[in-house]
Design an enzyme around this catalytic site. Structure first.
Site, PDB file in Angstrom:
ATOM      1  N   HIS A 117     125.977  60.766 -44.226  1.00 50.66           N
ATOM      2  CA  HIS A 117     127.162  60.491 -43.425  1.00 50.66           C
ATOM      3  C   HIS A 117     126.922  61.074 -42.037  1.00 50.66           C
ATOM      4  CE1 HIS A 117     128.609  64.662 -44.115  1.00 50.66           C
ATOM      5  NE2 HIS A 117     128.057  64.497 -45.313  1.00 50.66           N
ATOM      6  N   HIS A 177     136.533  61.509 -38.780  1.00 54.08           N
ATOM      7  CA  HIS A 177     136.980  61.611 -40.168  1.00 54.08           C
ATOM      8  C   HIS A 177     137.085  63.079 -40.536  1.00 54.08           C
ATOM      9  CE1 HIS A 177     132.581  61.456 -40.036  1.00 54.08           C
ATOM     10  NE2 HIS A 177     132.564  62.151 -41.163  1.00 54.08           N
TER      11      HIS A 177
END
Length: 377
Positions: A299, A62
């Site tokens: 994350h 990502h």
């Protein structure tokens, strides 16, 4: 809930290396209207900062915070590489999930996906299937007829109860509210005498009205007697497959080892841990709680920093998100840590056992206080 479209799943893909795989995923996100043209640069830069490999053959590339403004709408693209892609450090990715998300939206999405991906048997199926439909079903948690429900929301402690019917009604009601049982189950459970397992533990179930596999637990604030037998805690199970039996196996082990008192003294998170994992009772077992201050929670990057700290020590470390499902996770598994869905302000309980237990907890606390590589908040 996030829905994964079949058009976002690409089985049987091939790539020459990790960069090629990431570029394919980024191109698919661009074609789908999730991101602008330059997002791929953020994905490649993120990979340089820290590997997005989670474990079990799965990677989640990502973008960086610098490219978040290029995200047009939250979404994912899933590429399956049956031959495997070298992802560094002797790691091989077979499923690559490209993520585009604004703010911390991706944490809920990751939690939804990784609770399935942390299952070794599911990871193997993801690697070998050639069907987009099967990949979607596995990723959305649709195997075995739906998700097994057992978390702290289905556990009640300190209930004002002086009889079993109160505990029976509470458990049955919670299971019905969760959609795991129907009215026939509730009626049958409330009108049937539970089974006394001993040491204050009782068990109830029904042959009717089981819609999904789930477990509920209620514990009285004060133990009471039922016809001369001690009653303190009731476990109620709804069974549509063998997953609740795993919980009953852990319960059986506690009873055989005369350790039911651990269930009678633990909080909800502790009860969940005792009934879903191996929780050793050792003199050197230590517990600490810390609050995550990272703006976007745990994350991949801060998650990797946390796991890296834990792996430095010779001890076992489990972690529970007290503001999440309450289920314990292995602190050495990045996949399982990310799957906890930790957001800013969530409280984590770490339990450590082994010769480095104290040092590990001290280091974990220091790392969290310093921001896990993202600076102290």
């Amino acid at each position: 809930m996030f829905q994964l479209e079949l058009s976002a799943i690409h089985p049987g893909a091939a790539a020459g290396n990790k960069e090629d795989a990431i570029r394919q995923v980024a191109a698919a996100l661009t074609r789908a209207g999730n991101v602008g043209e330059g997002y791929v640069n953020g994905m490649l830069a993120r990979e340089q900062q820290t590997s997005t490999y989670l474990g079990n053959g799965i990677a989640i590339p990502h973008g960086t915070t610098d490219t978040r403004d290029l995200v047009l709408k939250t979404g994912v693209q899933v590429y399956q590489f049956p031959q495997g892609i070298a992802w560094g450090d002797d790691q091989t990715a077979y499923v690559v999930i490209g993520i585009a998300a604004k703010s911390d939206e991706h944490l809920a999405l990751l939690r939804q996906l990784t609770h399935v991906l942390s299952d070794d048997s599911v990871a193997e199926s993801l690697k070998t299937t050639d069907s987009a439909e099967t990949l979607r079903s596995l990723l959305m948690g649709e195997k075995q007829g739906g998700e097994f429900q057992f978390d702290t929301s289905l556990i009640a402690t300190d209930v004002a109860a002086g009889d079993l019917m109160t505990l029976q009604a509470l458990n049955a009601g919670r299971l019905q509210q969760a959609g795991a049982v129907d009215a026939a189950f509730v009626s049958r459970v409330i009108t049937s005498r539970p089974l006394n397992l001993g040491q204050g533990i009782w068990l109830s179930d029904s042959t009717e009205g089981n819609l999904g596999s789930a477990v509920a637990v209620s514990r009285s604030a004060t133990p009471f007697e039922v016809e001369g037998e001690k009653a303190a805690l009731l476990v109620t199970v709804s069974v549509t497959d063998d997953r609740p039996l795993t919980v009953l196996n852990y319960l059986s082990d506690l009873l055989i080892n005369q350790q039911a008192d651990r269930l009678l003294s633990a909080d909800a998170a502790g009860i969940l841990a005792l009934l879903t994992s191996e929780v050793t009772e050792q003199a050197d077992t230590l517990t600490e709680e810390f609050t995550i201050r990272n703006e976007h929670g745990l994350h991949a990057r801060p998650g990797t920093a946390l796991v890296s700290v834990i792996k430095q020590f010779n001890c076992d470390v489990s972690v529970i998100n007290l503001d999440g499902s309450g289920k314990p996770a292995n602190g050495r598994s990045l996949m399982k840590v990310v799957a906890l869905g930790v957001k800013k302000g969530h409280r984590l309980r770490f339990t450590s056992s082994g010769e480095d237990a104290r040092a590990a907890l001290d280091a974990i606390g220091a790392a969290i206080a310093s921001g896990l590589g993202e600076g102290a908040a």
